[in-house]
Write a protein that holds these residues in place. Structure first.
Motif, PDB file in Angstrom:
ATOM      1  N   MET A 106       0.820  -1.218   0.002  1.00 26.43           N
ATOM      2  CA  MET A 106      -0.089  -0.095  -0.097  1.00 26.43           C
ATOM      3  C   MET A 106       1.047   1.273   0.066  1.00 26.43           C
ATOM      4  O   MET A 106       0.751   2.292  -0.672  1.00 26.43           O
ATOM      5  N   LEU A 107       1.945   1.201   0.981  1.00 27.46           N
ATOM      6  CA  LEU A 107       2.558   2.427   1.158  1.00 27.46           C
ATOM      7  C   LEU A 107       3.430   2.891  -0.356  1.00 27.46           C
ATOM      8  O   LEU A 107       3.641   3.769  -0.724  1.00 27.46           O
ATOM      9  N   SER A 108       3.970   1.609  -1.097  1.00 25.83           N
ATOM     10  CA  SER A 108       4.635   1.938  -2.273  1.00 25.83           C
ATOM     11  C   SER A 108       3.615   2.547  -3.297  1.00 25.83           C
ATOM     12  O   SER A 108       4.019   3.461  -4.131  1.00 25.83           O
ATOM     13  N   ILE A 109       2.504   2.129  -3.442  1.00 22.96           N
ATOM     14  CA  ILE A 109       1.341   2.944  -4.227  1.00 22.96           C
ATOM     15  C   ILE A 109       1.063   4.091  -4.127  1.00 22.96           C
ATOM     16  O   ILE A 109       0.891   4.982  -4.792  1.00 22.96           O
ATOM     17  N   LEU A 110       0.824   4.312  -2.817  1.00 21.28           N
ATOM     18  CA  LEU A 110       0.482   5.745  -2.417  1.00 21.28           C
ATOM     19  C   LEU A 110       1.586   6.521  -2.548  1.00 21.28           C
ATOM     20  O   LEU A 110       1.307   7.965  -2.842  1.00 21.28           O
TER      21      LEU A 110
END
Length: 343
Positions: A106-110
């Motif tokens: 998730m953090l990579s996407i955000l």
């Protein structure tokens, strides 16, 4: 450092649970400096305040402790939102936790959204019912209802099954969208997560769904808010939340996307269904009259919403006349509970 996301953790007498919750976010993020964890101590009487301060002292710049008089879950959510510095905001209840690998994804996407200046108003992911005492878990995904690996709008969503409502556990909003929603979360009231998962939706113009099992929702503890006996005792609070959701929108007039209209109508119908079912489970002789008043208010507020909720399959099936009808409704509810494993 600019914060990509703020995690708000409402805590009330959470000393026994909060460490696992906080640790899961720290470890899953790799102790990254572009996240923040806001621990909101909601007037706790146990060791929660001291623990919150200890966590802040150990990880300054990442963890902040906020102390307030007891206001209930909704007020704690709003306090975390007020303090948030992240582009995105996600609520994690103190007895729940996040999966480390899914959080990293998730953090990579955000981060990618922020770096490319791509505006995404709502990030959606899966959640898992964790019945720890039974050693069972049930994942709720949206892969049959939502596009994957692309930014999309409400006009591109599919049909949601009854077990696929977008709950607080699956949602991560842009912080500015949540603030614009001016969430009407009442104090000292349970089930405010339904307002959180409903009212901001029309403000979300761009969405992204990641098919990852991120949120681990602990369920099955005695006295938990979704425990059947507890829900019966707190039925007045369920009515209060449903009224707030009713008054939020004339869905067919104020929500532009027809597919979002249909989704939100289904969610609101579920709320009316819960009120109807738990009225039949309650021994309080005043509850049938209160339910009748609620339906009457809905009819006065919006005739079209009333027709969809009352005369659809769920509305008819959970408002059958006579004592036999009550038994059929309750039996249907218990069967659905076993199938969908929602409490």
């Amino acid at each position: 450092m600019r914060k990509v996301i703020s995690f708000g953790i409402p805590c009330y007498n959470s000393a026994g649970d909060m460490d696992r919750c906080i640790t899961s976010i720290l470890e899953g993020s790799g102790y990254a400096g572009d996240i923040e964890i806001i621990i909101v101590d909601d007037g706790s009487k146990d060791e929660t305040p001291a623990k919150a301060d200890e966590w802040e002292a150990r990880y300054p710049g990442i963890i902040r402790a906020v102390h307030q008089e007891n206001g209930g879950h909704g007020i704690a959510v709003l306090s975390g939102l007020r303090e948030a510095r992240g582009t995105y905001y996600k609520v994690v209840d103190s007895d729940d936790w996040l999966d480390g690998q899914a959080l990293s994804t998730m953090l990579s996407i955000l981060r990618g959204f922020v770096q490319r200046d791509t505006r995404v108003d709502l990030f959606i992911s899966n959640y898992v019912y964790e019945k720890v005492h039974e050693g069972k878990h049930t994942a709720i995904s949206y892969r049959s209802a939502l596009p994957r690996k692309k930014v999309f709008t409400w006009d591109q969503i599919g049909r949601f099954r009854p077990d696929q409502n977008l709950l607080m556990h699956s949602l991560c909003y842009r912080t500015d969208v949540l603030r614009e929603a001016n969430l009407p979360l009442p104090a000292h009231t349970f089930y405010v997560d339904n307002i959180y998962a409903y009212v901001p939706l029309p403000l979300c113009k761009s969405l992204y769904y990641a098919d990852i099992d991120l949120y681990r929702y602990f369920i099955g503890r005695e006295g938990q808010s979704v425990n059947e006996a507890t829900m019966v005792k707190r039925l007045d609070q369920q009515f209060r939340i449903t009224r707030i959701m009713m008054g939020a929108y004339h869905l067919f007039d104020e929500v532009e996307s027809r597919r979002l209209q249909n989704y939100m109508m289904g969610y609101f119908t579920m709320m009316m269904t819960i009120c109807s079912v738990f009225t039949k489970l309650s021994d309080d002789p005043a509850m049938p009259g209160k339910l009748k008043d609620l339906w009457a208010e809905l009819r006065t507020f919006d005739e079209r919403m009333y027709r969809h909720a009352r005369w659809g399959l769920l509305g008819i099936g959970t408002n059958l006349p006579t004592k036999v009808g009550d038994k059929v409704t309750i039996a249907g509810y218990h069967l659905a509970s076993r199938i969908f494993k929602f409490n």
